[in-house]
Design a protein around this motif. Structure first.
Motif, PDB file in Angstrom:
ATOM      1  N   TYR A 170       0.799  -1.223   0.000  1.00 21.80           N
ATOM      2  CA  TYR A 170       0.000   0.000   0.000  1.00 21.80           C
ATOM      3  C   TYR A 170       0.833   1.276   0.000  1.00 21.80           C
ATOM      4  O   TYR A 170       0.301   2.370   0.146  1.00 21.80           O
ATOM      5  CB  TYR A 170      -0.955  -0.004   1.207  1.00 21.80           C
ATOM      6  CG  TYR A 170      -1.968  -1.112   1.096  1.00 21.80           C
ATOM      7  CD1 TYR A 170      -3.114  -0.965   0.331  1.00 21.80           C
ATOM      8  CD2 TYR A 170      -1.731  -2.346   1.689  1.00 21.80           C
ATOM      9  CE1 TYR A 170      -4.015  -1.998   0.178  1.00 21.80           C
ATOM     10  CE2 TYR A 170      -2.630  -3.391   1.547  1.00 21.80           C
ATOM     11  CZ  TYR A 170      -3.763  -3.204   0.791  1.00 21.80           C
ATOM     12  OH  TYR A 170      -4.655  -4.242   0.639  1.00 21.80           O
ATOM     13  N   PHE A 229      -4.006   6.070   7.468  1.00 20.10           N
ATOM     14  CA  PHE A 229      -2.761   5.315   7.589  1.00 20.10           C
ATOM     15  C   PHE A 229      -2.080   5.532   8.940  1.00 20.10           C
ATOM     16  O   PHE A 229      -1.288   4.696   9.385  1.00 20.10           O
ATOM     17  CB  PHE A 229      -1.796   5.708   6.472  1.00 20.10           C
ATOM     18  CG  PHE A 229      -2.149   5.122   5.140  1.00 20.10           C
ATOM     19  CD1 PHE A 229      -1.849   3.799   4.841  1.00 20.10           C
ATOM     20  CD2 PHE A 229      -2.780   5.888   4.168  1.00 20.10           C
ATOM     21  CE1 PHE A 229      -2.168   3.252   3.610  1.00 20.10           C
ATOM     22  CE2 PHE A 229      -3.092   5.348   2.930  1.00 20.10           C
ATOM     23  CZ  PHE A 229      -2.790   4.024   2.653  1.00 20.10           C
ATOM     24  N   VAL A 281      -7.710   1.474   7.071  1.00 20.37           N
ATOM     25  CA  VAL A 281      -7.317   2.682   6.361  1.00 20.37           C
ATOM     26  C   VAL A 281      -8.501   3.545   5.928  1.00 20.37           C
ATOM     27  O   VAL A 281      -8.487   4.756   6.140  1.00 20.37           O
ATOM     28  CB  VAL A 281      -6.420   2.321   5.151  1.00 20.37           C
ATOM     29  CG1 VAL A 281      -6.138   3.552   4.308  1.00 20.37           C
ATOM     30  CG2 VAL A 281      -5.115   1.704   5.645  1.00 20.37           C
ATOM     31  N   TRP A 306      -0.413   5.244  -0.151  1.00 14.76           N
ATOM     32  CA  TRP A 306      -0.086   6.189   0.923  1.00 14.76           C
ATOM     33  C   TRP A 306       0.617   7.415   0.354  1.00 14.76           C
ATOM     34  O   TRP A 306       0.284   8.558   0.704  1.00 14.76           O
ATOM     35  CB  TRP A 306       0.787   5.518   1.975  1.00 14.76           C
ATOM     36  CG  TRP A 306       1.265   6.460   3.046  1.00 14.76           C
ATOM     37  CD1 TRP A 306       0.494   7.121   3.967  1.00 14.76           C
ATOM     38  CD2 TRP A 306       2.620   6.851   3.310  1.00 14.76           C
ATOM     39  NE1 TRP A 306       1.280   7.898   4.784  1.00 14.76           N
ATOM     40  CE2 TRP A 306       2.594   7.748   4.404  1.00 14.76           C
ATOM     41  CE3 TRP A 306       3.843   6.519   2.744  1.00 14.76           C
ATOM     42  CZ2 TRP A 306       3.749   8.318   4.936  1.00 14.76           C
ATOM     43  CZ3 TRP A 306       4.994   7.084   3.270  1.00 14.76           C
ATOM     44  CH2 TRP A 306       4.944   7.968   4.339  1.00 14.76           C
ATOM     45  N   TYR A 351       9.724   7.775   6.456  1.00 15.32           N
ATOM     46  CA  TYR A 351       9.669   6.552   5.663  1.00 15.32           C
ATOM     47  C   TYR A 351      11.067   6.111   5.238  1.00 15.32           C
ATOM     48  O   TYR A 351      11.373   4.914   5.234  1.00 15.32           O
ATOM     49  CB  TYR A 351       8.797   6.744   4.420  1.00 15.32           C
ATOM     50  CG  TYR A 351       8.923   5.570   3.486  1.00 15.32           C
ATOM     51  CD1 TYR A 351       8.301   4.366   3.787  1.00 15.32           C
ATOM     52  CD2 TYR A 351       9.728   5.636   2.350  1.00 15.32           C
ATOM     53  CE1 TYR A 351       8.458   3.259   2.977  1.00 15.32           C
ATOM     54  CE2 TYR A 351       9.888   4.534   1.536  1.00 15.32           C
ATOM     55  CZ  TYR A 351       9.249   3.352   1.854  1.00 15.32           C
ATOM     56  OH  TYR A 351       9.429   2.256   1.059  1.00 15.32           O
TER      57      TYR A 351
END
Length: 356
Positions: free
Chosen positions: A196, A331, A326, A200, A272
């Protein structure tokens, strides 16, 4: 998938990941066991490469979602025909004293895969058929050299084998189980983001192009090469592989928490990057140290197939969790749950004795 089913792409992605994970779970154990029994890893690797290439090229002509689903399922089976014997082959040849370095080298694989994705974002390979053809050629270029030119020399049997008495010791069995649980917890986080991440990033920054998405993903994995090589070398010298894995899992958890709490796209992307680098470092080093706790060459392929359930089992669960969480909560809540799971992996690994 978006071209075939439109706005139902996320739901169908969940179905496809679920079906593919079931196929991968069974085929990993099967082909690991077959490579043990046949005493020839190379034959299975070659057959798997040929079949995945054919299936990928068949996807170019696929015009219905049902056919695509079954092609992906068959591709997962063939992929495990290739990968599980390949990993077992590494376990056959690399001594325990070099498994940390092996983990560092394994970090090159996802990074090179991610950088290859940048090629797919170029205008010259804009069509789906062109992308699939490039992927097939890259896979052949990656695997074929070791099949044609690899002439590995087996070291002394004592390097990578263990007595049956050792493998049955409660402490040894407990270490194997803890390694399995720790990887499962970390792979749950990876499965959620792997499936995903695109969605996102699309929600995070709608103006973000495919090239920038691929570069962000590849950047984190590239950083993991340096980290995995450094940490792997350190574990070889100091004999503390499980402690190192625990620290890396904590860093991954921090990245996930920062993703959930980020106030801007820039902060979220940086968070991230930290998670991607730490997560890839963890998985590469864990893969090599798994070969340390699976030392019996007679059963190594089968045991790796069982360990690889930690790769596929999360894919059976996470699509349904993401579909449920979600849309209603976003998220952010999902990332916080995943951070707790990563911390759980760190805690499990911290309890493994260093002399296993």
């Amino acid at each position: 998938m978006t071209e075939l089913v439109g706005q139902d792409d996320i739901v169908w992605l969940g179905y496809m990941v679920f079906a593919g994970a079931i196929a991968a779970s069974a085929s990993g154990i099967l082909f690991g066991w077959l490579s043990d029994r046949s005493r020839s890893r190379r034959v299975w690797i070659a057959a798997g490469l040929a079949i995945i290439t054919g299936l990928q090229l068949a996807m170019i002509r696929c015009d219905t979602i049902g056919v695509l689903l079954w092609l992906v399922v068959a591709w997962q089976v063939a992929l495990n025909m290739l990968l599980v014997p390949l990993i077992a082959w590494a376990g056959d040849l690399v001594p325990d004293g070099q498994k940390g370095f092996l983990g560092g080298l394994l970090a090159f694989a996802p990074a090179l895969g991610a950088w290859s994705a940048i090629l797919l974002a170029m205008d010259s390979v804009a069509l789906f058929g062109d992308k699939i053809s490039v992927i097939a050629m890259l896979a052949i270029a990656s695997v074929l050299p070791v099949l044609l030119f690899g002439r590995p020399r087996h070291g002394p049997a004592s390097q990578n084998s263990a007595s049956p008495d050792r493998t049955r010791q409660p402490r040894f069995v407990s270490a194997v189980m803890r390694m399995w649980v720790a990887r499962l917890l970390m792979q749950i986080s990876g499965a959620a983001l792997a499936s995903y991440l695109y969605f996102w990033l699309r929600a995070l920054d709608p103006a973000m192009g495919d090239g920038e998405k691929a570069a962000l993903f590849a950047g984190g994995l590239t950083a993991s090469i340096v980290a995995a090589l450094a940490v792997g070398r350190w574990t070889d010298r100091h004999g503390r592989p499980f402690a190192a894995l625990s620290v890396v899992a904590i860093i991954a958890a921090a990245g996930l928490a920062a993703m959930a709490l980020a106030d801007s796209p820039a902060e979220a992307k940086l968070a991230y990057f930290v998670f991607a680098a730490a997560g890839a470092t963890f998985l590469a080093l864990h893969a090599s140290q798994t070969l340390r706790v699976l030392p019996d060459p007679v059963r190594r392929g089968r045991d790796i197939g069982i360990f690889n359930l930690t790769n596929t089992a999360p894919s059976l669960v996470m699509p349904w969790v993401a579909i449920s969480v979600v849309p209603g909560f976003g998220f952010d809540r999902l990332f916080l749950v995943l951070a707790l799971l990563a911390l759980g992996a760190a805690a499990v690994l911290a309890t493994i004795p260093r002399n296993v």
